[in-house]
Design an enzyme around this catalytic site. Structure first.
Site, PDB file in Angstrom:
ATOM      1  N   HIS A  55       0.843  -1.224   0.000  1.00 11.02           N
ATOM      2  CA  HIS A  55       0.000   0.000   0.000  1.00 11.02           C
ATOM      3  C   HIS A  55       0.867   1.258   0.000  1.00 11.02           C
ATOM      4  O   HIS A  55       0.434   2.303   0.471  1.00 11.02           O
ATOM      5  CB  HIS A  55      -0.950   0.018   1.203  1.00 11.02           C
ATOM      6  CG  HIS A  55      -1.692  -1.264   1.408  1.00 11.02           C
ATOM      7  ND1 HIS A  55      -2.890  -1.553   0.798  1.00 11.02           N
ATOM      8  CD2 HIS A  55      -1.367  -2.376   2.126  1.00 11.02           C
ATOM      9  CE1 HIS A  55      -3.286  -2.770   1.157  1.00 11.02           C
ATOM     10  NE2 HIS A  55      -2.371  -3.299   1.942  1.00 11.02           N
TER      11      HIS A  55
ATOM     12  N   SER B 205      14.080  22.038 -16.249  1.00  8.19           N
ATOM     13  CA  SER B 205      12.801  22.712 -16.474  1.00  8.19           C
ATOM     14  C   SER B 205      13.053  24.029 -17.179  1.00  8.19           C
ATOM     15  O   SER B 205      14.045  24.704 -16.915  1.00  8.19           O
ATOM     16  CB  SER B 205      12.115  22.959 -15.132  1.00  8.19           C
ATOM     17  OG  SER B 205      11.145  23.987 -15.264  1.00  8.19           O
TER      18      SER B 205
ATOM     19  N   LYS C 255      15.200  22.677 -11.064  1.00 11.18           N
ATOM     20  CA  LYS C 255      14.669  21.340 -11.291  1.00 11.18           C
ATOM     21  C   LYS C 255      15.635  20.384 -11.977  1.00 11.18           C
ATOM     22  O   LYS C 255      16.408  20.770 -12.837  1.00 11.18           O
ATOM     23  CB  LYS C 255      13.398  21.412 -12.154  1.00 11.18           C
ATOM     24  CG  LYS C 255      12.176  21.983 -11.471  1.00 11.18           C
ATOM     25  CD  LYS C 255      11.649  21.120 -10.322  1.00 11.18           C
ATOM     26  CE  LYS C 255      11.081  19.791 -10.751  1.00 11.18           C
ATOM     27  NZ  LYS C 255       9.815  19.932 -11.471  1.00 11.18           N
TER      28      LYS C 255
ATOM     29  N   GLU D 254      10.102   8.609 -16.646  1.00 10.88           N
ATOM     30  CA  GLU D 254       8.675   8.921 -16.814  1.00 10.88           C
ATOM     31  C   GLU D 254       8.192   8.482 -18.190  1.00 10.88           C
ATOM     32  O   GLU D 254       7.063   7.999 -18.349  1.00 10.88           O
ATOM     33  CB  GLU D 254       8.439  10.423 -16.676  1.00 10.88           C
ATOM     34  CG  GLU D 254       8.723  10.988 -15.294  1.00 10.88           C
ATOM     35  CD  GLU D 254       8.798  12.508 -15.349  1.00 10.88           C
ATOM     36  OE1 GLU D 254       7.743  13.134 -15.489  1.00 10.88           O
ATOM     37  OE2 GLU D 254       9.916  13.058 -15.297  1.00 10.88           O
TER      38      GLU D 254
END
Ligand code: ARG
Length: 501
Positions: free
Chosen positions: A168, A289, A295, A302
């Site tokens: 979980h 970024s 960033k 991803e």
């Protein structure tokens, strides 16, 4: 055979091989809509090699004159070499099959027309796709095994690092980092198995089925199978030309592989967050970024996760395309190719990028170790010990729940409480149990088969190595797949069976 009719000169896709019964030109919109050349050009090697084998068989069987067969084979070899070298551009045809035939006609004139004897594009395209996919499976299996090896090397580089294991996404029980990574190695191993299974069913020659019913010529598909390195010959001409289950199966294996890569990529994304900080991604595998100067993003991971959805879409495309089709060939089946090619490209790129990512990851062992605090992940050990000493497990569960609350309120770990404190909860508790609540103690006790105890993980490493060796020897034992560049069709007998598994 009549000369192919030429469509409008300014639309090369309308060059046709079937002009005889037609009056008037094919509508340019319809031509553009029905052409598959923009994507099936990548089957050129499979198509030409298939034609070389077919022409060879026609000549040897006396179905066409031997000298013409030789000229056809010679012409096809030239075309192959010229396309390989970039000297001949694939263009101006309805599909790759008609392109090759018209290129041959440019070279040989009339004699080229004999190549298509005892053959249809329907058995031809099924053959091409099978040749192509066999070659791709070999590459994908090789890359998947390579990724297994990279994961294994990361696991072995950190033999004693414990991480929180999660259920979980809540800290549950400590496991070895190696154990966690090995889980992915096993998943990839099953992916290899699925591709190998698919290979065995793809490894069947449809050529000879002709349009749908077979042919009246005295062909020898076993000879063709031998020349092309196929293990078997299709038993039913309708099945041979009308099914694409083999393509669906390939894409299914690809979709599951991508699912595994996606989960691994997702964990990398999670682990690289400031909140987790389990790993750091080197600058060479991170992106920035355009607005936020601070960033550093895990884009590649991803995108592996994101691209897994494409391959699932490819699977749906192939299966949905097939499901309503009457036998035998239907043009709908042309829609299999872009899905298959997209799956091939996505899987190949993702496997390679994942390998680069894993090389560019630094494990932050300190951070991981500090995350082992505060989760009370040794609680089950205490409950198990009480149960072993006679307390019903439910009562033990309740008691340890109170023990956890006690430790939490005091900001201490289970292994930091004293024996006296433990004894307040139960006289059954002792020092040994306290020791067992440490992350190392907890993990070490999980000696069940496949458990996370260090010796079990060592055994796993041995076992997984054997599966990797087995996969590599499967690859090494395959006959040369003719579709690979610079490999001529082999002259192997066709009675070879694909490896059992
Ligand atoms: N381009 C077609 C395909 O990809 C080749 C087979 C065409 N056969 C036919 N009878 N139209 O499926």
């Amino acid at each position: 055979m009549p000369e192919p009719r030429r469509g409008s000169q300014d639309d090369p896709a309308t060059v046709r091989m079937w002009g005889g019964r037609f009056r008037g030109e094919l509508d340019p919109m319809v031509a553009a809509f029905t052409t598959s050349l923009p994507f099936d050009h990548r089957l050129y090697r499979a198509d030409i090699l298939g034609s070389i084998a077919h022409a060879t068989m026609l000549g040897r069987r006396g179905i066409i004159p031997a000298d013409e067969a030789e000229r056809i084979v010679g012409g096809l070899r030239e075309i192959l070499a010229e396309v390989d070298a970039g000297l001949l551009k694939i263009a101006a045809a309805e599909d790759i099959h008609t392109f090759v035939e018209s290129a041959l006609r440019t070279r040989l004139g009339e004699a080229a027309g004999r190549l298509h004897t005892a053959r249809s594009r329907n058995d031809q395209v099924a053959t091409d796709l099978r040749i192509y996919l066999k070659g791709e499976i070999v590459k994908i299996v090789g890359r998947t095994v390579a990724l297994q090896q990279v994961l294994l090397s990361v696991a072995e580089a950190h033999p004693s690092v414990l991480i929180p294991g999660y259920t979980h996404l809540q800290r549950a029980q400590p496991v070895l980092l190696a154990h966690h990574l090995l889980a992915y190695v096993w998943m990839l191993g099953r992916d290899v198995g699925r591709f190998r299974d698919a290979f065995a069913r793809i490894d069947v020659l449809p050529l000879g089925a002709a349009a749908l019913a077979g042919t009246s010529y005295p062909i020898d598909p076993h000879m063709v199978a031998g020349l092309l390195g196929f293990s078997r010959v299709a038993e039913n001409s309708l099945d041979a030309t009308a099914d694409r289950d083999f393509a669906a199966e390939f894409v299914m294996a690809a979709a599951l592989l991508m699912t595994h890569l996606s989960r691994l990529a997702g964990e990398i994304v999670l682990w690289a967050t400031a909140e987790f900080g389990f790993v750091e991604l080197l600058d060479t595998i991170s992106t920035g970024s355009s607005i936020m100067p601070q960033k550093k993003n895990p884009d590649a991971a991803e995108l592996i996760r994101g691209k897994s959805s494409r391959v699932l879409g490819d699977l749906v495309t192939v299966v949905a395309m097939l499901r309503g089709l009457p036998l035998a060939y239907n043009s709908d089946m042309q829609e299999d190719k872009e899905a298959v090619f997209d799956a091939v490209d996505t899987v190949n790129a993702s496997l390679q990028v994942m390998g680069i990512l894993l090389h560019g990851i630094r494990v932050n062992a300190d951070r991981i170790t500090s995350s082992l605090r505060g989760g009370f992940m040794g609680a089950t050990e205490v409950a198990d010990a009480l149960a072993r000493r006679g307390m019903p497990f439910r009562d033990a569960h309740e008691l340890v729940g109170r023990l956890v609350l006690y430790a939490q309120e005091r900001g201490r770990e289970l292994w930091e409480l004293s024996l006296e404190e433990y004894r307040q909860f139960s006289p059954l508790l002792d020092v040994e149990i306290i020791q067992a609540t440490t992350p190392a103690g907890t993990a070490a006790s999980k000696r069940s088969p496949g458990g996370t105890a260090p010796e079990r993980v060592q055994e796993q490493i041995q076992a997984v190595r054997e599966t990797i060796t087995e996969s590599l020897s499967w690859l090494a034992g395959l006959p040369a797949i003719p579709v690979e560049r610079d490999a001529a069709p082999s002259a192997q007998p066709s009675n070879r069976r694909s490896p059992e598994r």
